[in-house]
Design a protein around this motif. Structure first.
Motif, PDB file in Angstrom:
ATOM      1  N   TYR A 147       0.528  -1.338   0.092  1.00 20.62           N
ATOM      2  CA  TYR A 147       0.039  -0.003  -0.407  1.00 20.62           C
ATOM      3  C   TYR A 147       0.561   1.004  -0.017  1.00 20.62           C
ATOM      4  O   TYR A 147       0.884   2.409  -0.495  1.00 20.62           O
ATOM      5  CB  TYR A 147      -0.745   0.239   1.139  1.00 20.62           C
ATOM      6  CG  TYR A 147      -0.595  -0.030   2.619  1.00 20.62           C
ATOM      7  CD1 TYR A 147       0.246   0.682   3.927  1.00 20.62           C
ATOM      8  CD2 TYR A 147      -0.506  -1.674   2.740  1.00 20.62           C
ATOM      9  CE1 TYR A 147       0.301   0.044   4.781  1.00 20.62           C
ATOM     10  CE2 TYR A 147      -0.286  -1.931   3.863  1.00 20.62           C
ATOM     11  CZ  TYR A 147       0.850  -1.115   5.590  1.00 20.62           C
ATOM     12  OH  TYR A 147       1.030  -1.141   6.755  1.00 20.62           O
TER      13      TYR A 147
ATOM     14  N   PHE B 169      -0.741   3.741  -2.731  1.00 25.71           N
ATOM     15  CA  PHE B 169      -1.048   5.466  -2.248  1.00 25.71           C
ATOM     16  C   PHE B 169       0.216   6.646  -1.443  1.00 25.71           C
ATOM     17  O   PHE B 169      -0.825   6.804  -1.203  1.00 25.71           O
ATOM     18  CB  PHE B 169      -2.413   5.051  -0.878  1.00 25.71           C
ATOM     19  CG  PHE B 169      -3.195   4.103  -1.530  1.00 25.71           C
ATOM     20  CD1 PHE B 169      -4.253   5.367  -1.642  1.00 25.71           C
ATOM     21  CD2 PHE B 169      -3.309   2.960  -1.884  1.00 25.71           C
ATOM     22  CE1 PHE B 169      -5.462   4.702  -1.970  1.00 25.71           C
ATOM     23  CE2 PHE B 169      -4.557   1.822  -1.434  1.00 25.71           C
ATOM     24  CZ  PHE B 169      -5.863   3.455  -1.962  1.00 25.71           C
TER      25      PHE B 169
ATOM     26  N   TRP C 185      -3.447   7.283  -7.151  1.00 29.89           N
ATOM     27  CA  TRP C 185      -3.620   5.432  -6.730  1.00 29.89           C
ATOM     28  C   TRP C 185      -4.458   4.815  -7.559  1.00 29.89           C
ATOM     29  O   TRP C 185      -3.578   3.955  -8.531  1.00 29.89           O
ATOM     30  CB  TRP C 185      -4.412   4.515  -5.342  1.00 29.89           C
ATOM     31  CG  TRP C 185      -5.961   4.768  -5.319  1.00 29.89           C
ATOM     32  CD1 TRP C 185      -6.566   6.630  -5.218  1.00 29.89           C
ATOM     33  CD2 TRP C 185      -6.765   4.573  -6.445  1.00 29.89           C
ATOM     34  NE1 TRP C 185      -7.966   6.437  -4.628  1.00 29.89           N
ATOM     35  CE2 TRP C 185      -8.529   5.054  -6.017  1.00 29.89           C
ATOM     36  CE3 TRP C 185      -7.275   3.880  -6.751  1.00 29.89           C
ATOM     37  CZ2 TRP C 185      -9.494   4.828  -6.504  1.00 29.89           C
ATOM     38  CZ3 TRP C 185      -8.034   2.318  -6.912  1.00 29.89           C
ATOM     39  CH2 TRP C 185      -9.594   3.586  -6.997  1.00 29.89           C
TER      40      TRP C 185
ATOM     41  N   GLU D 299     -10.487   2.958  -0.235  1.00 33.71           N
ATOM     42  CA  GLU D 299      -9.455   2.772   1.091  1.00 33.71           C
ATOM     43  C   GLU D 299      -9.604   1.921   1.755  1.00 33.71           C
ATOM     44  O   GLU D 299      -8.427   1.658   3.091  1.00 33.71           O
ATOM     45  CB  GLU D 299      -9.763   4.466   1.512  1.00 33.71           C
ATOM     46  CG  GLU D 299      -9.477   5.841   1.382  1.00 33.71           C
ATOM     47  CD  GLU D 299     -10.947   6.280   0.261  1.00 33.71           C
ATOM     48  OE1 GLU D 299     -10.694   6.743  -0.578  1.00 33.71           O
ATOM     49  OE2 GLU D 299     -11.552   5.210  -0.510  1.00 33.71           O
TER      50      GLU D 299
ATOM     51  N   GLU E 283      -5.753   1.527   1.729  1.00 35.75           N
ATOM     52  CA  GLU E 283      -4.693   2.534   2.297  1.00 35.75           C
ATOM     53  C   GLU E 283      -3.762   1.976   3.180  1.00 35.75           C
ATOM     54  O   GLU E 283      -2.873   2.055   2.913  1.00 35.75           O
ATOM     55  CB  GLU E 283      -5.281   3.535   2.634  1.00 35.75           C
ATOM     56  CG  GLU E 283      -4.815   5.041   2.484  1.00 35.75           C
ATOM     57  CD  GLU E 283      -5.858   5.895   2.342  1.00 35.75           C
ATOM     58  OE1 GLU E 283      -5.105   7.548   2.127  1.00 35.75           O
ATOM     59  OE2 GLU E 283      -6.771   5.599   2.967  1.00 35.75           O
TER      60      GLU E 283
END
Length: 662
Positions: A39, A43, A558, A621, A624
């Motif tokens: 991640y 992100f 992203w 998310e 995330e």
């Protein structure tokens, strides 16, 4: 305060330790698959290379001091249809709006691609290529007779240096910054190739040659705030990046020819018969196609003005980036009016040989173009030209302002597709003037995307696909590990991957962004804003990305990172279902794993033993800061199955782990 701060830190550390322990226990699950997902990569905060500035704002719109230079052209050409030679004169008025003085100009000589000693010819593989002249050996390339500085009625010869497809013109005096002008006169000639990189060429028909003429005059290169002079050589794979301006165009051709060009014809009374002028007036008021010159009239001398060996056709177009033209004695011609949102006058015109209409296909060409342009004008931005002309020729499909070339053998759905696509290019890159030489996906991919909507709309779905796209299958195809990322220059792509990475994959990305991430309302407003902001300007990828984020109200880095900047794959699996206190009536705990590099929202279909079926959508998310996610589903009975992405709208390439069953 000090005591509370220390206590707060202690509690935070204890909580973090508990969280880490829970994560470690979860990761220690012997059934947990190995994940490639990170991640921090997906992100990461540093997607954009630089902050906004006075030229390009951080919001994605042109900055307060945005500038671009301007190129106005007076062009004249004479066609010799026996030798295929075109002789021309160009008067270029160049306006330097940049903050820098310019001591030279760069110009593109694209016809030099077809020389046997060109860079483009040197890189054609043994298996052949659509880029180039298909092995033709002829007197190819520009012959530049002179380049002169024009000052009133006086002219002065200028030094120029030609290197492959580029010409540097040395100026005796710098062009002043912020509005300085220079005027050049260039005399040139070239022999038109039979087939020129699927963008220009000559088609032999039983009633004469069809000349579809493009890249036919020296075109000034773009000087911008991103690279300065854009002098990437023309080797075939990439297309064009050009300045905007007004064009005044004169084409002299044999009198039995009919000529079409970018823009509006200025002298119809000199080049059409009285009967044809009457028919043009009828077409300008008709939603139905009106024949201007029928198939039976093509070989009738009375269908052309009498008494002359040659005729000169005059056209004008404003605020365009280029002009192109076509000429033939073999044209059947028809036309109809187009209804634009503002009420502005415009016409759809088609020109084709009798062979093309033999199957009835090209008889619908004017209808296809009319419906495509009317839809996109209402949906995105109004068509800016007075005429849209579709010409059948040797070129399979190529776009220029106000005129496109399409394959003479196209018919039915394939003719709709090529007309819709080539005139879809009006919006990308004729209106939104992105750099095709470097970012081909910003015109081909965006255009392919708007084609999906115009096709769905055409005649209430006449050519709409009979079934939805399977993005699982396409996702596997789009993200094969051997593929280059979308954000690769066209010249850096394997030619076999052009259709996939310039057209299909970016289009599919925009479809997902519209349908699965932003939703149609937010997406359409942001996309329309991008077009309006950058109409007749030069955006970069960052300008597009920033606009979609700022207007759409969503951080999408992203998504840009996974689908455009990298060739990442998506693979989400449904690992397990447990119950709160081992009691299904208290709720189910469903665990998902993200196993590849890409993140996307999750769509789940959950079926329970009591016969209920429900859809759950989880935001992106969840990934995330996790590569595994467990959530509580408020079940009241046992879960029978959980299916990830049941409608196959996300590019999950591995279906083997998408379904959990009791």
């Amino acid at each position: 305060m000090r005591y509370n701060l220390i206590a707060g830190l202690s509690l935070a550390l204890m909580a973090a330790a508990g969280t880490n322990q829970a994560q470690q226990l979860q990761q220690a699950d012997p059934n947990a698959p190995v994940s490639k997902y990170d991640y921090h990569d997906a992100f990461g905060p540093l997607f954009y290379n630089k902050n906004g500035n006075e030229f390009r704002a951080a919001s994605g719109e042109p900055g307060g001091h945005y500038w671009q230079n301007r190129a106005d052209y007076q062009l004249s050409a004479r066609l010799n249809d026996q030798t295929n030679e075109i002789t021309g004169t160009e008067v270029l008025t160049y306006t330097n709006n940049s903050p820098q003085k310019l001591s030279f100009l760069w110009m593109h000589l694209d016809q030099n691609l077809f020389r046997q000693d060109s860079r483009g010819s040197a890189i054609v593989p043994l298996a052949g290529s659509r880029n180039g002249g298909r092995g033709q050996v002829f007197d190819a390339g520009f012959k530049i007779k002179s380049v002169k500085l024009v000052n009133g009625t006086a002219t002065t010869d200028l030094k120029f240096v030609i290197n492959d497809t580029r010409m540097q013109v040395i100026l005796p005096k710098e062009v002043a910054a912020a509005g300085g002008q220079v005027k050049l006169k260039v005399e040139f000639s070239f022999v038109e190739p039979d087939y020129g990189s699927d963008r220009t060429g000559i088609l032999q028909t039983k009633n004469g040659k069809i000349f579809t003429i493009a890249q036919w005059y020296p075109r000034v290169a773009v000087y911008d705030d991103v690279l300065g002079w854009n002098t990437v050589p023309y080797t075939g794979p990439g297309e064009f990046y050009l300045e905007y301006g007004d064009f005044d165009l004169s084409i002299t051709a044999p009198a039995n020819h009919i000529v079409f060009a970018s823009g509006e014809l200025q002298n119809p009374q000199e080049v059409y018969t009285a009967e044809q002028q009457k028919r043009w007036a009828q077409a300008a008021q008709s939603d139905k196609t009106v024949m201007i010159r029928t198939a039976s009239e093509v070989t009738n001398p009375a269908s052309r003005p009498a008494g002359k060996q040659e005729l000169t056709w005059r056209f004008k177009i404003k605020n365009a980036r280029d002009v192109s033209w076509a000429s033939s004695a073999s044209f059947v011609v028809d036309a109809a009016k187009m209804n634009l949102p503002s009420g502005k006058k415009a016409m759809s015109v088609s020109a084709y040989p009798v062979e093309s209409d033999g199957n009835g296909a090209w008889g619908r060409s004017t209808e296809y173009t009319k419906k495509s342009i009317e839809y996109n004008s209402t949906k995105w931005f109004e068509f800016p030209y007075p005429v849209a002309t579709t010409v059948a020729g040797v070129v399979g499909g190529m776009e220029y302002p106000g005129i496109v070339f399409c394959g003479a053998r196209s018919k039915g759905r394939s003719l709709w597709d090529v007309n819709d696509h080539e005139f879809g290019h009006t919006w990308f890159p004729m209106i939104v003037g992105s750099n095709e030489r470097l970012f081909g996906w910003m015109d081909e991919g965006f255009n392919t995307f708007i084609n999906t909507l115009s096709t769905d709309n055409f005649n209430n779905g006449e050519y709409k696909p009979s079934r939805a796209v399977d993005m699982h299958r396409m996702g596997a195809y789009f993200t094969r590990p051997e593929l280059e990322p979308v954000m690769t220059t066209p010249a850096g792509l394997k030619e076999r991957n052009n259709g996939l990475l310039l057209y299909s994959k970016p289009s599919a990305g925009l479809v997902m962004l519209r349908e699965q991430i932003l939703g149609p309302e937010r997406f359409d407003y942001a996309f329309r804003t991008y077009i309006e902001r950058w109409a007749f300007k030069h955006p970069t990828p960052d300008d597009f990305f920033r606009t979609m984020e700022n207007v759409g109200g969503e951080s999408l880095q992203w998504f840009w990172r996974g689908w455009f900047q990298n060739n990442w794959r998506l693979d989400v699996g449904v690992r397990d279902v447990k119950y709160v206190d081992n009691d299904a009536s208290k709720g189910a705990l469903i665990t998902l794993d993200n196993l590849e590099k890409m993140a996307m929202p999750a769509i789940l279909e959950i079926k329970t033993k009591d016969g209920k079926t429900e859809r759950v959508k989880l935001p992106v998310e969840i990934w995330e800061r996790n590569n595994t996610w467990t959530f509580r589903y408020p079940s009241t009975s046992e879960v029978e199955s959980v299916t990830y992405d049941p409608d196959k709208v996300l590019p999950d390439w591995n279906e083997a782990n998408n379904v959990w069953k009791k």
